[in-house]
Design a protein around this motif. Structure first.
Motif, short mmCIF file in Angstrom:
data_model
loop_
_atom_site.label_atom_id
_atom_site.label_comp_id
_atom_site.label_asym_id
_atom_site.label_seq_id
_atom_site.Cartn_x
_atom_site.Cartn_y
_atom_site.Cartn_z
N ARG A 59 5.30 -7.15 -12.62
CA ARG A 59 4.45 -6.11 -12.06
C ARG A 59 4.14 -5.04 -13.11
NH1 ARG A 59 4.48 -5.16 -6.44
NH2 ARG A 59 4.69 -2.93 -6.80
N ASP A 181 -12.93 -4.75 -10.79
CA ASP A 181 -11.84 -5.73 -10.67
C ASP A 181 -10.52 -5.14 -11.16
OD1 ASP A 181 -13.59 -7.58 -9.63
OD2 ASP A 181 -13.95 -8.60 -11.54
N GLY A 184 -9.21 -2.73 -8.61
CA GLY A 184 -8.62 -3.45 -7.48
C GLY A 184 -7.26 -4.02 -7.81
N GLY A 185 -7.09 -4.51 -9.05
CA GLY A 185 -5.78 -5.02 -9.45
C GLY A 185 -4.73 -3.93 -9.47
N GLU A 187 -4.78 -1.16 -7.66
CA GLU A 187 -4.53 -0.78 -6.28
C GLU A 187 -3.67 -1.81 -5.58
OE1 GLU A 187 -8.62 1.79 -5.46
OE2 GLU A 187 -8.49 -0.32 -4.86
N ARG A 188 -3.84 -3.09 -5.92
CA ARG A 188 -3.00 -4.13 -5.32
C ARG A 188 -1.54 -3.93 -5.68
NH1 ARG A 188 -1.51 -8.30 -8.07
NH2 ARG A 188 -3.33 -8.21 -9.45
N ILE A 189 -1.27 -3.64 -6.95
CA ILE A 189 0.11 -3.40 -7.36
C ILE A 189 0.66 -2.14 -6.69
CG2 ILE A 189 1.58 -2.86 -9.34
CD1 ILE A 189 -0.30 -4.52 -11.07
N HIS A 191 -0.18 -0.67 -3.86
CA HIS A 191 -0.04 -0.69 -2.42
C HIS A 191 0.68 -1.94 -1.91
CE1 HIS A 191 -2.48 2.87 -2.11
NE2 HIS A 191 -3.47 2.29 -2.78
N THR A 192 1.26 -2.72 -2.81
CA THR A 192 2.06 -3.88 -2.40
C THR A 192 3.47 -3.70 -2.91
OG1 THR A 192 0.08 -5.28 -2.59
CG2 THR A 192 2.20 -6.39 -2.38
#
Length: 291
Positions: A59, A181, A184-185, A187-189, A191-192
């Protein structure tokens, strides 16, 4: 991290000393465990901790790769914009629209970094953007995404005014798509989160191992027991804490992704490409930490 490790090290030392004292006065032979009882769980726990540390590091490394791509694509976007829109005879000869788009991109970088750290994105003293436009972004749930939309609108207007031909407009739009993109990557890290039940299970296993370890070493003298159990406890807990820190690469910690420094580098490169001479200074590490 050391603030969390040393209490456990102190507990492990006094716990081992207490077990040795009790065994001296009241033999604990009935509770003595075979060494294999500690060896097998220790090996299993080490493998589980290594897996979690590798997952957290993945991550952290992906976050750094994404910001490296943001840096590169920011340079590409700025270079394309300056070279496509009325090629200048000198670096400082740029249209007002070009400067506005570049300044807005600098604002986008700072806004994205602030949102990933849950900081206030409503104010940015370094932004060279009109106050009414800034107010529009402050009212958006995702200000960074709204900035990219405004970039696309301005690029479309440049195309309609024939400052950009069709292929140049497409190339700039591809750059915006790559930046989207990357956002978004990130934000994925952000919020996950790492599965909390898995992290909690490992935490309890570490403490369970610290509790049972002295009972497998009762034959050792008190000093030997302490000298063995304390370092082992510190190693296992340190591995767990390293994984906890790495799993949040955008948090404001010494090992975080240095987004502010990267945003400053992007800003310096962009302003120099515009021909500006009053660029801000490069951020320097504070106590060896670059934020």
């Amino acid at each position: 991290m050391t603030q969390a490790i040393w209490p456990v090290a102190t507990f492990s030392m006094f716990y081992s000393l207490a077990i040795s004292a009790v065994d001296y006065w009241v033999p604990l032979d009935a509770y003595e465990l075979p060494p294999g009882v500690a060896t097998f769980p220790g090996t299993f726990l080490g493998i589980v901790l290594a897996f979690r540390t590798n997952s957290s590091y993945s991550r952290w490394w992906e976050a750094r790769i994404l910001w490296g791509r943001i840096t590169n694509d920011s340079r590409t976007f700025t270079r394309q914009l300056i070279s496509f829109t009325k090629p200048a005879t000198s670096p400082g000869d740029n249209s007002e629209t070009t400067r506005r788009i570049v300044n807005r991109h600098i604002l986008w970088c700072h806004t994205l970094a602030a949102s990933l750290r849950d900081e206030d994105v409503s104010s940015n003293p370094e932004a060279k953007i009109a106050s009414d436009e800034l107010q529009t972004y402050r009212q958006c749930r995702n200000a960074a995404n709204r900035i990219l939309l405004q970039q696309a609108i301005d690029l479309q207007q440049l195309h309609q005014s024939e400052a950009l031909d069709r292929w140049q407009a497409l190339e700039l739009d591809r750059s915006l798509r790559r930046l989207t993109d990357h956002m978004g990557g990130c934000e994925r890290i952000r919020h996950t989160p790492f599965p909390p039940m898995y992290a909690m299970l490992i935490h309890y296993l570490v403490f369970a191992f610290i509790i049972i370890l002295p009972f497998a070493l009762l034959e050792m003298p008190a000093l030997g027991l302490i000298a063995f159990t304390v370092p082992v406890s510190i190693v296992f807990l340190a591995m767990e804490k390293v994984a906890q820190v790495l799993e949040t690469p955008f948090a404001d910690t010494p090992s975080c992704t240095p987004m502010l420094a990267l945003c400053r580098n992007i800003e310096i490169d962009a302003r120099q490409m515009l021909g500006d001479t009053d660029t801000p200074a490069v951020l320097q590490p504070i106590d060896g930490v670059l934020i």
